[in-house]
Design a protein around this motif. Structure first.
Motif, PDB file in Angstrom:
ATOM      1  N   ASP A  15      42.601  26.182  42.733  1.00  0.00           N
ATOM      2  CA  ASP A  15      44.051  26.121  43.571  1.00  0.00           C
ATOM      3  C   ASP A  15      44.374  27.699  43.934  1.00  0.00           C
ATOM      4  N   LEU A  16      42.853  28.508  43.452  1.00  0.00           N
ATOM      5  CA  LEU A  16      43.409  29.978  44.005  1.00  0.00           C
ATOM      6  C   LEU A  16      43.102  29.892  45.028  1.00  0.00           C
ATOM      7  N   ILE A  31      40.225  26.281  38.289  1.00  0.00           N
ATOM      8  CA  ILE A  31      41.227  27.146  38.424  1.00  0.00           C
ATOM      9  C   ILE A  31      40.771  27.943  39.969  1.00  0.00           C
ATOM     10  N   ASP A  58      45.984  29.024  47.053  1.00  0.00           N
ATOM     11  CA  ASP A  58      46.957  30.070  46.732  1.00  0.00           C
ATOM     12  C   ASP A  58      47.076  31.359  48.189  1.00  0.00           C
ATOM     13  N   TYR A  59      45.835  30.844  48.450  1.00  0.00           N
ATOM     14  CA  TYR A  59      44.720  32.193  49.202  1.00  0.00           C
ATOM     15  C   TYR A  59      46.021  31.865  50.240  1.00  0.00           C
ATOM     16  N   ASN A  64      45.434  40.647  41.798  1.00  0.00           N
ATOM     17  CA  ASN A  64      44.937  40.544  40.582  1.00  0.00           C
ATOM     18  C   ASN A  64      44.437  39.085  40.393  1.00  0.00           C
ATOM     19  N   GLU A  65      44.778  38.188  40.493  1.00  0.00           N
ATOM     20  CA  GLU A  65      44.568  36.726  40.229  1.00  0.00           C
ATOM     21  C   GLU A  65      42.812  36.643  40.412  1.00  0.00           C
ATOM     22  N   TYR A  66      42.654  37.191  41.669  1.00  0.00           N
ATOM     23  CA  TYR A  66      40.814  37.234  42.147  1.00  0.00           C
ATOM     24  C   TYR A  66      39.914  38.135  41.281  1.00  0.00           C
ATOM     25  N   GLU A 126      50.112  40.061  43.273  1.00  0.00           N
ATOM     26  CA  GLU A 126      49.782  39.244  42.239  1.00  0.00           C
ATOM     27  C   GLU A 126      48.127  38.232  42.779  1.00  0.00           C
ATOM     28  N   LEU A 127      48.112  38.175  43.990  1.00  0.00           N
ATOM     29  CA  LEU A 127      47.170  36.847  44.769  1.00  0.00           C
ATOM     30  C   LEU A 127      45.406  38.489  43.764  1.00  0.00           C
ATOM     31  N   THR A 178      40.722  39.429  37.676  1.00  0.00           N
ATOM     32  CA  THR A 178      41.175  38.349  36.430  1.00  0.00           C
ATOM     33  C   THR A 178      39.571  37.596  36.355  1.00  0.00           C
ATOM     34  N   LEU A 179      39.310  36.182  37.527  1.00  0.00           N
ATOM     35  CA  LEU A 179      38.478  35.648  38.145  1.00  0.00           C
ATOM     36  C   LEU A 179      37.072  36.107  37.939  1.00  0.00           C
TER      37      LEU A 179
END
Length: 371
Positions: free
Chosen positions: A187-188, A184, A191-192, A167-169, A164-165, A171-172
């Motif tokens: 926050d990312l 974001i 999260d990392y 995928n977030e990276y 999930e982490l 997407t950004l």
């Protein structure tokens, strides 16, 4: 002759008014010209930066050009002083807005570039952690076939969080500069750090899978010091000659209150308590024993002590906690990890906030005592 004197005075006053008007006009025109020069400088810096960096300041450059053109038109045919003054005030505000906009966009672009440059390293770190968790997890499953479902569930939880982490990276990363979500990013990054630490903790859990932990609260200590500040009773000296804080007994502290006479010369200004509290935990890991000491804040002590529910007869503070307490060799069970298990069973919920596996890893590097 009188009228000649009046005329001379009138002319002097008129000349003075004109001089003031003229000087004021010259200063306003000078200030506006200075604003024009600042505009040219900002345009030059913005244009050069924009050309070197994907033309990101082109819109701002157009706004600065319009700003410069307004000033040029004004200086070509200057209006009256009132209009000049109003124009200068509005122009100053507009210049500051343009300057702020340029600085923010340049700062954001720097953040954007840093993200793009660092992203490959971040993704490699995450992928390496995923690979390590998969390998260590599969080895543990192979060694404990009867616990395969439990182990695989734990492993998959960690792997899913890592994916999930990623995928977030990604997407950004797809967003260009104009659509980049800078809000974001912080926050990312948090999260990392959190998920990488979670991954490290899970690897520690695997490393300690076969070990048995027993954790006890061995020693508990709380000490309090009582202070009061004094000031002169003499109103002329009060506030000018305040004594340093003095250490007093609990009885003196309790009886003291701001404004109350301490003796004939001094009055109580304020009072405070300084508490220190320490706990010692005993770890039994397989055949070895370790001691670990930790200071607690007042809030942590209050939370822990309420969960311990230890009866006491010592003096209490305003929160009903002991001001002074010393308990040694208590051996109160607070945690247990069985062999071939991940979970730690806590008898005292407060201690769940400790990273027991990391703590155990550090303790094993020290010199243990054989049980």
């Amino acid at each position: 002759m009188v009228w000649i004197s009046i005329l001379i005075i009138f002319l002097i006053v008129l000349a003075a008014i004109y001089i003031v008007f003229y000087i004021n006009r010259k200063m306003l025109l000078k200030d506006i010209t200075g604003l024009l020069n600042k505009g040219f400088k900002l345009l030059n810096e913005s244009h050069n930066f924009s050309q070197e960096n994907a033309f990101i300041l082109d819109n701002e450059c157009q706004e600065i050009k319009k700003f410069i053109l307004k000033i040029k038109n004004l200086l070509a045919k200057p209006p009256n002083n009132n209009e000049l003054e109003n124009f200068y005030q509005r122009g100053q505000e507009l210049y500051e807005e343009l300057e702020t906009k340029v600085k923010e966009k340049r700062g954001n672009f720097s953040v954007f570039i840093d993200f793009k440059e660092n992203l490959p390293y971040l993704l490699v770190n995450i992928q390496n952690k995923i690979q390590e968790i998969m390998q260590r997890g599969e080895k543990l499953i192979w060694e404990n076939e009867d616990l395969e479902d439990e182990i695989r569930e734990k492993v998959n939880q960690q792997l899913l969080a890592m994916e999930e982490l990623i995928n977030e990276y990604k997407t950004l990363d797809k967003a260009n500069f104009n659509n980049f979500n800078f809000y974001i990013l912080e926050d990312l990054d948090q999260d990392y750090r959190q998920k990488m630490e979670d991954g490290n903790n899970f690897l520690r859990e695997i490393a300690f899978f076969y070990k048995e932990f027993k954790i006890f609260l061995e020693n508990l200590s709380r000490k309090s010091n009582f202070y009061i500040s004094l000031e002169e009773n003499d109103e002329e000296k009060r506030g000018k000659k305040r004594l340093k804080e003095i250490l007093v007994s609990y009885k003196t502290y309790k009886d003291a209150s701001p404004g109350k006479a301490y003796d004939r010369q001094f009055t109580v200004a304020k009072k405070r308590i300084v508490t220190t509290q320490t706990i010692t935990l005993k770890f039994l890991i397989d055949d070895y024993s370790f001691s670990w000491e930790q200071d607690l804040t007042d809030e942590e002590f209050a939370e822990m002590f309420s969960e311990l529910n230890i009866p006491f007869t010592e003096k209490k503070d305003e929160d009903g906690l002991p001001l002074e307490i010393e308990r040694v060799k208590q051996n109160i069970p607070i945690g247990l990890k069985r062999a071939r298990a991940f979970e730690i069973e806590y008898g005292i919920p407060f201690f769940q906030q400790l990273n027991i596996y990391q703590l155990a890893e550090e303790l094993l590097k020290s010199t243990p005592k054989v049980v």
